[in-house]
Design a protein around this motif. Structure first.
Motif, short mmCIF file in Angstrom:
data_model
loop_
_atom_site.label_atom_id
_atom_site.label_comp_id
_atom_site.label_asym_id
_atom_site.label_seq_id
_atom_site.Cartn_x
_atom_site.Cartn_y
_atom_site.Cartn_z
N ALA A 458 0.84 -1.21 0.00
CA ALA A 458 0.00 0.00 0.00
C ALA A 458 0.87 1.26 0.00
N ILE A 459 0.67 2.10 -1.01
CA ILE A 459 1.41 3.37 -1.11
C ILE A 459 0.38 4.50 -1.10
N MET A 460 0.56 5.46 -0.20
CA MET A 460 -0.49 6.47 0.01
C MET A 460 0.06 7.89 0.11
N ARG A 461 -0.74 8.84 -0.42
CA ARG A 461 -0.51 10.25 -0.17
C ARG A 461 -1.79 10.80 0.43
N LEU A 462 -1.70 11.18 1.71
CA LEU A 462 -2.87 11.64 2.44
C LEU A 462 -2.97 13.16 2.36
#
Length: 464
Positions: A458-462
């Motif tokens: 999982a790769i995320m930009r919040l």
């Protein structure tokens, strides 16, 4: 068959007892180097795109077909497989390569997901490293390709410890993969002892373990891998129940149930083994089934007229016979077969048992050879109860003229990983393969095997 001593392995033809070839065991250092070299090859292979990996796998499939005769001849000599069934095995493995190369690209695609706060999410299926496979002898090529092709497509490296009796087949697989363009050391055969195998599982550069064999062996491998916090996939055999329901077509049922019991000399994890027949059909089915089994031609696997070849090892033949004798002592009755033939070779005839009940090996255990257990059920509901009355759950079958009903029973009530309706089969490249309960866990084929040993990252930009 194989003779094993401190120095190595000597393969033996089960049809005549003749020695084939001797192979030396690796030293501990050679085995450790093989792991390190496989890991090094993986670090480059993982950078290839799925499309690039797929192109190599297509060539593997082509090369398998180009070497079909050599594979088939070795399978006949090393474990007694019938020629036509060996040819089918090579064709199946080529189809696995083709299917995986074509469909694996989609299975491994990144997935974009919008996060609840409007941020960006990406799921990527990243390869994890070296996968170690411990495989049995009954399908010398297929058992290996089943996990190897999926893991190569995923971007992993692959190690193989094959059953000692099919060491020649293992090395032929290694050669054929290299000739197809697979990078050096990415697939490596380990000719090692069980103690050395434990060290391979513990090696930090090995990231996953897949095992096909007995429940006892599976527990030992899973325990060793769990101690090193490594994932496993296990396929541990079964005593598959095939139900002949009240509305079954008996000719169809008898034909497939005979094939399902003697295929691969009866040495198939997903073979039809217990035949659960409703009271309405019991006598007619039994008479027709026994008549067919009596006609099964036992003999030289090189003879195209042979329907049943030798078992792979004498000790396995003797163990099977002991299971038959114990079942008879506990109330079962032999309707045909059940006697060890005179002469050379690990032969056992097509055998049928009735009056099979709980407490007998023929009911409770896996009979890994051409022995059929026929069990009477009161009705369709009772047949399903008996089919599920097993500590195993790999496959099974349902015979009914109402196909929709059979599919619904399979879907809702049959506690197994695979169910065949009005037929028998081993595997299909586009369908999941695996079991439940003491038959193991995890899945292969159908895209499922590709993701067993990947890191779904999982790769995320919040957003703030």
């Amino acid at each position: 068959m194989a003779i094993i001593d401190d120095k190595g392995i000597t393969t033996v033809n089960p049809a005549n007892g003749e020695k084939l070839k001797t192979y030396a065991f690796m030293t501990d250092q050679q085995a450790a180097d093989a792991v390190a070299n496989c890991h090094k090859a993986f670090t480059q292979w993982k950078l290839k795109s799925a499309e690039e990996r797929g192109e190599v796998l297509k060539k593997v499939g082509e090369n398998l077909k180009n070497n079909k005769k050599e594979f088939v001849d070795l399978m006949i000599d090393e474990m007694g497989k019938l020629k036509a069934q060996g040819e089918d095995e090579v064709d199946l493995c080529a189809a696995i390569c083709e299917y995986t190369a074509k469909n694996g690209i989609k299975e491994l695609e990144d997935e974009e997901r919008e996060l609840p706060n409007g941020g960006r999410g990406l799921i990527t299926h990243a390869p994890i490293g070296v996968i170690y496979g411990i495989q049995p002898w009954n399908f010398p090529l297929y058992q290996v390709m089943r996990y190897t092709i999926a893991n190569l497509m995923a971007g992993n490296g692959v190690l193989l410890k094959h059953a000692e009796g099919v060491t020649g087949s293992a090395l032929l697989i290694e050669r054929v993969l290299k000739e197809a363009g697979l990078p050096e050391n990415l697939f490596t055969v380990l000719i090692i002892t069980h103690d050395q195998s434990d060290k391979i599982i513990e090696n930090d550069q090995v990231r996953g373990v897949t095992f096909t064999g007995s429940p006892k062996g599976g527990r030992a491998v899973a325990e060793k891998a769990a101690g090193a916090l490594k994932k496993t996939v296990l396929e541990l055999g079964s005593n598959d129940g095939y139900m002949v329901l009240d509305d079954a077509d008996l000719e169809t049922a008898v034909e497939w149930c005979v094939k399902g019991r003697i295929y691969n000399n009866g040495e198939t994890c997903v073979a039809a083994k217990r035949f659960i027949v409703t009271e309405k059909n019991f006598d007619a089915f039994t008479d027709k089934y026994v008549a067919k089994m009596k006609q099964v031609k036992l003999g030289d696997p090189n003879d195209e007229n042979t329907q049943l070849g030798p078992m792979a090892r004498k000790d396995l033949r003797d163990d099977l016979h002991e299971q038959v004798e114990q079942s008879v002592k506990n109330g079962a009755k032999i309707l045909c077969g059940g006697e060890i033939p005179e002469g050379n070779g690990s032969y056992y005839p097509a055998t049928v048992l009735v009056d099979v009940k709980p407490g007998q090996p023929a009911y409770d255990d896996e009979l890994f050879g051409p022995v059929a257990s026929i069990i009477k059920a009161k009705d369709d509901e009772d047949a399903m109860r008996i089919a599920n009355d097993s500590r195993f759950g790999l496959g099974g079958g349902i015979f009914s003229k109402d196909e929709d009903k059979a599919f619904e029973l399979a879907k809702t009530h049959f506690d197994t990983g695979m169910v065949f309706v009005n037929s028998f089969g081993v595997a299909q490249p586009n369908m999941p393969f695996g079991g439940v309960k003491n038959s193991g866990y995890g899945r292969e084929h159908g895209g499922f095997g590709i993701k067993e040993f990947v890191n779904s990252k999982a790769i995320m930009r919040l957003n703030s």
